[in-house]
Design a protein around this motif. Sequence first.
Motif, PDB file in Angstrom:
ATOM      1  N   UNK A   7       0.850  -1.192   0.000  1.00 19.62           N
ATOM      2  CA  UNK A   7       0.000   0.000   0.000  1.00 19.62           C
ATOM      3  C   UNK A   7       0.890   1.248   0.000  1.00 19.62           C
ATOM      4  N   UNK A   8       0.690   2.162  -0.946  1.00 19.53           N
ATOM      5  CA  UNK A   8       1.525   3.376  -0.954  1.00 19.53           C
ATOM      6  C   UNK A   8       1.084   4.339   0.154  1.00 19.53           C
ATOM      7  N   UNK A   9       1.965   5.219   0.559  1.00 23.92           N
ATOM      8  CA  UNK A   9       1.654   6.078   1.710  1.00 23.92           C
ATOM      9  C   UNK A   9       0.359   6.879   1.559  1.00 23.92           C
ATOM     10  N   UNK A  10      -0.003   7.384   0.349  1.00 21.31           N
ATOM     11  CA  UNK A  10      -1.240   8.161   0.308  1.00 21.31           C
ATOM     12  C   UNK A  10      -2.493   7.342   0.662  1.00 21.31           C
TER      13      UNK A  10
ATOM     14  N   UNK B 155       5.277  12.783   0.949  1.00 21.96           N
ATOM     15  CA  UNK B 155       5.309  12.188   2.287  1.00 21.96           C
ATOM     16  C   UNK B 155       6.626  11.444   2.525  1.00 21.96           C
ATOM     17  N   UNK B 157       7.684   8.799   0.377  1.00 20.06           N
ATOM     18  CA  UNK B 157       7.997   7.983  -0.785  1.00 20.06           C
ATOM     19  C   UNK B 157       8.476   8.802  -1.969  1.00 20.06           C
ATOM     20  N   UNK B 266      -0.667  14.888  -5.841  1.00 19.03           N
ATOM     21  CA  UNK B 266      -0.818  13.464  -5.548  1.00 19.03           C
ATOM     22  C   UNK B 266      -2.189  12.939  -5.974  1.00 19.03           C
ATOM     23  N   UNK B 269      -6.755  10.790  -2.388  1.00 23.03           N
ATOM     24  CA  UNK B 269      -6.720   9.781  -1.338  1.00 23.03           C
ATOM     25  C   UNK B 269      -6.874  10.444   0.008  1.00 23.03           C
TER      26      UNK B 269
END
Lengths: 93, 270
Positions: A7-10, B155, B157, B266, B269
């Motif tokens: 799972x990516x951070x967002x 963030x 990544x 981004x 989300x």
Amino acid sequence: MSVVVRIPTPLRKLTGNQGEVREEGGTVREILDGLESHYPGIRERLTDEAGELRRFINIYLNEEDIRFAEGLDTKVKAGDEVSIIPAIAGGAR
Amino acid sequence: MAFREDQIARYSRHIILKEVGGRGQEKLLSARVLVIGAGGLGSPVAMYLAAAGVGTIGLVDMDVVDVSNLQRQIMHSQATVGVPKVVSGARTLSRMNPDVTVVPIQDRLTAENAMELFSGYDVIVDGSDNFGTRYIVNDAAFFLKKTLVSGSILRFEGQVTVLEGHTGAPCYRCLYPEAPPPGLVPSCSEAGVLGVLAGTIGTLQAAEVVKKILGVGELLTGRLLLYDALSMSFRKLRVPKDPHCALCGPKATITTVSGSSEWVCQMPAS
Ligand SMILES: [Zn+2]
């Protein structure tokens, strides 16, 4: 078939901050069904109203992009790793 | 090109590498690199390229330095708060290495100016902060057959890839066919970014630029490097060329640079 989903951070707010979860399923679509049942709201981040993968999200099965395989119908097997890779654009500000 | 005494001293650690040598250092000194965004990624990219003796470095950014930038934008300092980023950056780079000609371009990159701005450079580096700009950069680099070294952070990544759609390799649209719709997307300042991440990803971009100029090693062409600072993991994924790509595919529909920059960074989300 149990696979690891990265799972990516967002999206981690939806998974209780977990970067890696396990899901069962025979295809990527079934893995996404499993994700949605455990982490409601995640599917709409990944697929559009027609159920197609959004065009700024890539899903990799191991090292390969499923868009260039069978898409969401790409088969998975035990031990595979499914990675959700969103486009990100940060850099300057 | 004959090196001056001080240049032989300055670049000695490069010159003794057989992959660089005097010939490679000459290539660096005559190279022209354009860096889009003089912020988090642009800072380490431009500083390491300047230190390496890349002869001409163009910096494109329309913003002025804000105190909230200093957590990660190491080309700027307390003393240049309020100064245009490209001016602040040019000062830092010139102080570091007087061999380097810095071209400060205090402007927003647009569909209208991209082709002209890019035409004078060998390699383009994308360190911008929004999808609109990223597609403009990609399309202009493709039409002008320039190698594009792309990096992005959010963030904890980061992502790095080298895009060379003009050589049969994938372009940014092969990787991400469309940007997330604007309006659904929080801004970078709302999302946050770990400061050192800019250094990690920017330095990786600088390494790819230097390798491209020298013609050594294996570039991230057709591959996407993912870095997760929290788990301290690096992964490389294969990026195929998309046969349906609207820009670089056989049935391409995009024939000119268009679109506008939007301040989003981004996916929709959380
Ligand atoms: Zn393409």
